[in-house]
Scaffold this motif. Sequence first.
Motif, PDB file in Angstrom:
ATOM      1  N   ASP A 185       0.831  -1.207   0.000  1.00 42.37           N
ATOM      2  CA  ASP A 185       0.000   0.000   0.000  1.00 42.37           C
ATOM      3  C   ASP A 185       0.864   1.256   0.000  1.00 42.37           C
ATOM      4  O   ASP A 185       0.558   2.242  -0.683  1.00 42.37           O
ATOM      5  CB  ASP A 185      -0.928   0.010   1.217  1.00 42.37           C
ATOM      6  CG  ASP A 185      -2.056  -1.012   1.099  1.00 42.37           C
ATOM      7  OD1 ASP A 185      -2.275  -1.514  -0.022  1.00 42.37           O
ATOM      8  OD2 ASP A 185      -2.698  -1.309   2.124  1.00 42.37           O
ATOM      9  N   ALA A 186       1.955   1.232   0.774  1.00 47.58           N
ATOM     10  CA  ALA A 186       2.854   2.393   0.838  1.00 47.58           C
ATOM     11  C   ALA A 186       3.504   2.632  -0.526  1.00 47.58           C
ATOM     12  O   ALA A 186       3.614   3.780  -0.986  1.00 47.58           O
ATOM     13  CB  ALA A 186       3.918   2.178   1.906  1.00 47.58           C
ATOM     14  N   ALA A 187       3.927   1.548  -1.174  1.00 47.46           N
ATOM     15  CA  ALA A 187       4.587   1.677  -2.475  1.00 47.46           C
ATOM     16  C   ALA A 187       3.624   2.196  -3.538  1.00 47.46           C
ATOM     17  O   ALA A 187       3.995   3.025  -4.381  1.00 47.46           O
ATOM     18  CB  ALA A 187       5.175   0.331  -2.905  1.00 47.46           C
TER      19      ALA A 187
ATOM     20  N   VAL B 195      -4.107  14.248  -0.611  1.00 48.06           N
ATOM     21  CA  VAL B 195      -5.476  13.879  -0.264  1.00 48.06           C
ATOM     22  C   VAL B 195      -5.943  12.727  -1.146  1.00 48.06           C
ATOM     23  O   VAL B 195      -5.426  12.516  -2.250  1.00 48.06           O
ATOM     24  CB  VAL B 195      -6.451  15.076  -0.404  1.00 48.06           C
ATOM     25  CG1 VAL B 195      -6.077  16.196   0.546  1.00 48.06           C
ATOM     26  CG2 VAL B 195      -6.495  15.591  -1.846  1.00 48.06           C
ATOM     27  N   PHE B 196      -6.922  11.990  -0.638  1.00 49.26           N
ATOM     28  CA  PHE B 196      -7.518  10.893  -1.395  1.00 49.26           C
ATOM     29  C   PHE B 196      -8.702  11.410  -2.191  1.00 49.26           C
ATOM     30  O   PHE B 196      -9.549  12.133  -1.655  1.00 49.26           O
ATOM     31  CB  PHE B 196      -7.961   9.773  -0.456  1.00 49.26           C
ATOM     32  CG  PHE B 196      -6.826   9.075   0.230  1.00 49.26           C
ATOM     33  CD1 PHE B 196      -6.159   8.028  -0.389  1.00 49.26           C
ATOM     34  CD2 PHE B 196      -6.413   9.469   1.499  1.00 49.26           C
ATOM     35  CE1 PHE B 196      -5.101   7.387   0.242  1.00 49.26           C
ATOM     36  CE2 PHE B 196      -5.363   8.835   2.143  1.00 49.26           C
ATOM     37  CZ  PHE B 196      -4.702   7.783   1.505  1.00 49.26           C
ATOM     38  N   GLU B 197      -8.767  11.021  -3.462  1.00 48.02           N
ATOM     39  CA  GLU B 197      -9.854  11.480  -4.329  1.00 48.02           C
ATOM     40  C   GLU B 197     -11.209  11.016  -3.804  1.00 48.02           C
ATOM     41  O   GLU B 197     -12.197  11.744  -3.883  1.00 48.02           O
ATOM     42  CB  GLU B 197      -9.620  10.947  -5.745  1.00 48.02           C
ATOM     43  CG  GLU B 197     -10.637  11.426  -6.754  1.00 48.02           C
ATOM     44  CD  GLU B 197     -10.353  10.902  -8.152  1.00 48.02           C
ATOM     45  OE1 GLU B 197     -10.394  11.701  -9.096  1.00 48.02           O
ATOM     46  OE2 GLU B 197     -10.097   9.691  -8.296  1.00 48.02           O
ATOM     47  N   SER B 198     -11.252   9.798  -3.259  1.00 46.00           N
ATOM     48  CA  SER B 198     -12.503   9.240  -2.753  1.00 46.00           C
ATOM     49  C   SER B 198     -12.246   8.557  -1.410  1.00 46.00           C
ATOM     50  O   SER B 198     -11.133   8.594  -0.892  1.00 46.00           O
ATOM     51  CB  SER B 198     -13.077   8.237  -3.752  1.00 46.00           C
ATOM     52  OG  SER B 198     -12.244   7.086  -3.828  1.00 46.00           O
ATOM     53  N   LYS B 199     -13.279   7.933  -0.870  1.00 44.37           N
ATOM     54  CA  LYS B 199     -13.150   7.240   0.419  1.00 44.37           C
ATOM     55  C   LYS B 199     -12.249   6.007   0.324  1.00 44.37           C
ATOM     56  O   LYS B 199     -11.827   5.465   1.343  1.00 44.37           O
ATOM     57  CB  LYS B 199     -14.531   6.822   0.940  1.00 44.37           C
ATOM     58  CG  LYS B 199     -15.510   7.974   1.151  1.00 44.37           C
ATOM     59  CD  LYS B 199     -15.071   8.891   2.275  1.00 44.37           C
ATOM     60  CE  LYS B 199     -16.111   9.991   2.521  1.00 44.37           C
ATOM     61  NZ  LYS B 199     -15.673  10.946   3.565  1.00 44.37           N
ATOM     62  N   ASP B 200     -11.977   5.570  -0.885  1.00 38.97           N
ATOM     63  CA  ASP B 200     -11.125   4.398  -1.094  1.00 38.97           C
ATOM     64  C   ASP B 200      -9.672   4.776  -0.840  1.00 38.97           C
ATOM     65  O   ASP B 200      -9.038   5.458  -1.647  1.00 38.97           O
ATOM     66  CB  ASP B 200     -11.291   3.895  -2.537  1.00 38.97           C
ATOM     67  CG  ASP B 200     -10.410   2.686  -2.835  1.00 38.97           C
ATOM     68  OD1 ASP B 200      -9.791   2.150  -1.888  1.00 38.97           O
ATOM     69  OD2 ASP B 200     -10.351   2.285  -4.018  1.00 38.97           O
ATOM     70  N   LYS B 201      -9.133   4.315   0.278  1.00 37.00           N
ATOM     71  CA  LYS B 201      -7.768   4.681   0.668  1.00 37.00           C
ATOM     72  C   LYS B 201      -6.712   3.958  -0.170  1.00 37.00           C
ATOM     73  O   LYS B 201      -5.517   4.192   0.004  1.00 37.00           O
ATOM     74  CB  LYS B 201      -7.547   4.392   2.163  1.00 37.00           C
ATOM     75  CG  LYS B 201      -8.414   5.265   3.080  1.00 37.00           C
ATOM     76  CD  LYS B 201      -8.061   6.744   2.929  1.00 37.00           C
ATOM     77  CE  LYS B 201      -8.733   7.632   3.972  1.00 37.00           C
ATOM     78  NZ  LYS B 201     -10.132   7.913   3.698  1.00 37.00           N
TER      79      LYS B 201
ATOM     80  N   HIS C 105      12.887   2.329  -9.149  1.00 38.22           N
ATOM     81  CA  HIS C 105      13.497   1.528  -8.090  1.00 38.22           C
ATOM     82  C   HIS C 105      12.735   0.209  -7.930  1.00 38.22           C
ATOM     83  O   HIS C 105      11.506   0.183  -8.021  1.00 38.22           O
ATOM     84  CB  HIS C 105      13.484   2.306  -6.765  1.00 38.22           C
ATOM     85  CG  HIS C 105      14.272   1.648  -5.679  1.00 38.22           C
ATOM     86  ND1 HIS C 105      13.780   0.604  -4.927  1.00 38.22           N
ATOM     87  CD2 HIS C 105      15.537   1.871  -5.229  1.00 38.22           C
ATOM     88  CE1 HIS C 105      14.692   0.217  -4.047  1.00 38.22           C
ATOM     89  NE2 HIS C 105      15.773   0.966  -4.213  1.00 38.22           N
ATOM     90  N   PRO C 106      13.447  -0.904  -7.702  1.00 42.38           N
ATOM     91  CA  PRO C 106      12.784  -2.214  -7.582  1.00 42.38           C
ATOM     92  C   PRO C 106      11.648  -2.259  -6.567  1.00 42.38           C
ATOM     93  O   PRO C 106      10.654  -2.961  -6.794  1.00 42.38           O
ATOM     94  CB  PRO C 106      13.930  -3.149  -7.161  1.00 42.38           C
ATOM     95  CG  PRO C 106      15.156  -2.489  -7.704  1.00 42.38           C
ATOM     96  CD  PRO C 106      14.906  -1.022  -7.630  1.00 42.38           C
ATOM     97  N   TRP C 107      11.773  -1.513  -5.475  1.00 44.58           N
ATOM     98  CA  TRP C 107      10.705  -1.548  -4.464  1.00 44.58           C
ATOM     99  C   TRP C 107       9.400  -1.015  -5.042  1.00 44.58           C
ATOM    100  O   TRP C 107       8.321  -1.564  -4.773  1.00 44.58           O
ATOM    101  CB  TRP C 107      11.097  -0.741  -3.230  1.00 44.58           C
ATOM    102  CG  TRP C 107      10.103  -0.859  -2.115  1.00 44.58           C
ATOM    103  CD1 TRP C 107       9.820  -1.967  -1.384  1.00 44.58           C
ATOM    104  CD2 TRP C 107       9.249   0.183  -1.602  1.00 44.58           C
ATOM    105  NE1 TRP C 107       8.848  -1.695  -0.442  1.00 44.58           N
ATOM    106  CE2 TRP C 107       8.480  -0.373  -0.554  1.00 44.58           C
ATOM    107  CE3 TRP C 107       9.069   1.535  -1.911  1.00 44.58           C
ATOM    108  CZ2 TRP C 107       7.553   0.364   0.171  1.00 44.58           C
ATOM    109  CZ3 TRP C 107       8.149   2.267  -1.189  1.00 44.58           C
ATOM    110  CH2 TRP C 107       7.397   1.682  -0.160  1.00 44.58           C
ATOM    111  N   ILE C 108       9.481   0.022  -5.856  1.00 42.86           N
ATOM    112  CA  ILE C 108       8.280   0.591  -6.485  1.00 42.86           C
ATOM    113  C   ILE C 108       7.775  -0.334  -7.588  1.00 42.86           C
ATOM    114  O   ILE C 108       6.577  -0.652  -7.650  1.00 42.86           O
ATOM    115  CB  ILE C 108       8.576   1.994  -7.068  1.00 42.86           C
ATOM    116  CG1 ILE C 108       8.818   3.010  -5.934  1.00 42.86           C
ATOM    117  CG2 ILE C 108       7.417   2.461  -7.955  1.00 42.86           C
ATOM    118  CD1 ILE C 108       7.607   3.372  -5.117  1.00 42.86           C
TER     119      ILE C 108
END
Length: 512
Positions: free
Chosen positions: A169-171, A200-206, A324-327
């Motif tokens: 989720d962070a990536a 900010v989040f466009e919608s309630k979907d985080k 980067h590989p993590w992304i």
Amino acid sequence: MGQLCIEKPKQKHSEDNLHELNPQTQKQPQTQESSLQNPNLTEQEVKEKTQVKLLDSVNTHQNQSIHDVYKLLSPPLGSGSYAEVRKGVHKVLGITRAIKIISKTEATNEEVSRVLHEAEILKQLDHPNIVKILEIYQNAQQIFIVTELCTGGELFDAIVESQQFSEKDAAKLMKQVLQGLNYCHQHKIVHRDIKPENIVFESKDKKGTIKIIDFGTSRVFDPHQKMNQKIGTPYYIAPEVLKKKYDEKCDIWSCGVLTYILLCGYPPFNGKSEAKILEKVEQGKYDFNSEEWDIITEEAKDFISKLMEKDPFKRYNAEQALKHPWITQQNEDVQNELPQIDRALKNMKTFKSTKQLQSAIYQYIVNQFSTQEDKSELLKTFKALDTNNDGQLSRQELLIGLRKVMNENEAVEEVERIMRDIDQNNSGTIDYSEFVAASINRSKLLSQDRLAKTFKAIDKDGNGSISIDELKLIFGNGLVPDQIWKQIIHEVNDKEEITFQDFSELMLNLAF
């Protein structure tokens, strides 16, 4: 992942004034209008320049009250010392927007300049991860900036409320932030205050789309010249900014700090006072020694280290960070598909606007009526095609994508047609708004109800026809002379006004 806990800073750290408007953003209307009347321009060059002016749908309304157009709702979504943000419902279109209201009497001249500067910056940007500005209203007492409404809240609140952010989720979140910043940096714009409150989040979907907001401290930069204003927020500010000698990579450092917080729940530099925090930032030393980091992958730690490299010369830029590989590994499920490209391509193949007014009105309808649902799959397709993550589609990127669904000769021919018919602002690339306009379901978008509402929104006096003066309130931002407006209307009919029948026929030609 540890418990997420971080304090919201009371204010951003800013020592110097903000009078850094790029000369290009301060062009005088008279100069631009006269450029359309330059006798040395060919008819085609005048048409192309006019088209760009018409498509500048961010009009600044000096003589029109916002209360005639929007109903402002209470209570405010947020407020500060001289500004507040409210929801506003368009009285004709019925669409809800976010409206930032700035009191000129409460704000200093410097603060008013900063607000207008932010609006000028946002007008230049067209990216799915950057908040979109739609209109500006201004009178002697107040400035009103109308933007798209994001209903999901700040990333800061999501951090406080959540017990953990997975690496995946962070990536995914950081990829969107970096895509927005890569677009900005490619356009020589630096944000200078990346932090959870400004995402900010466009919608309630985080797990959905995020938007970067608050470009009040942004500026147009010269890649050959260092910036020297100490601007930012203590937790996230880069060490070189404190030394007043930095470039756009200060944003990348802030992304590193943000990633660090998402994965462990606390900032890499902390202290009991702002001075103590800044002292640690200046030293630039951080570690992954606490137990929260025991379960975090080495790829994630390496990613943070590349972004939080103290030497800006060695630090990754946004494009490198996105590779980067993590992304890339955490986003593999998105990258390995070209969602709905066939459907988008079918719509793009039949898109051709031959009249200037038709293009301008259509873009207005797309901006006003296209919903998050309409654009969600198109966004995935756009980003899948945008292989270098610069927020625009080049000929080569389009060719690579089209080769997956057609043969080489067809792909080459289709790319040339797309660039000819869809690159409305003649930039040499397909911008996000151009892509959405060409690939969205036009039959659904151009419904009779929406056409009727659009006509009514433009027909200010309600007499059943649209005049040049009414068109000028919506399109061209006062930069298109009357003589050229008459030529534009004559593309539709031989009168100087447009009836609803004219309007409907003009727009429905695009629907199929």
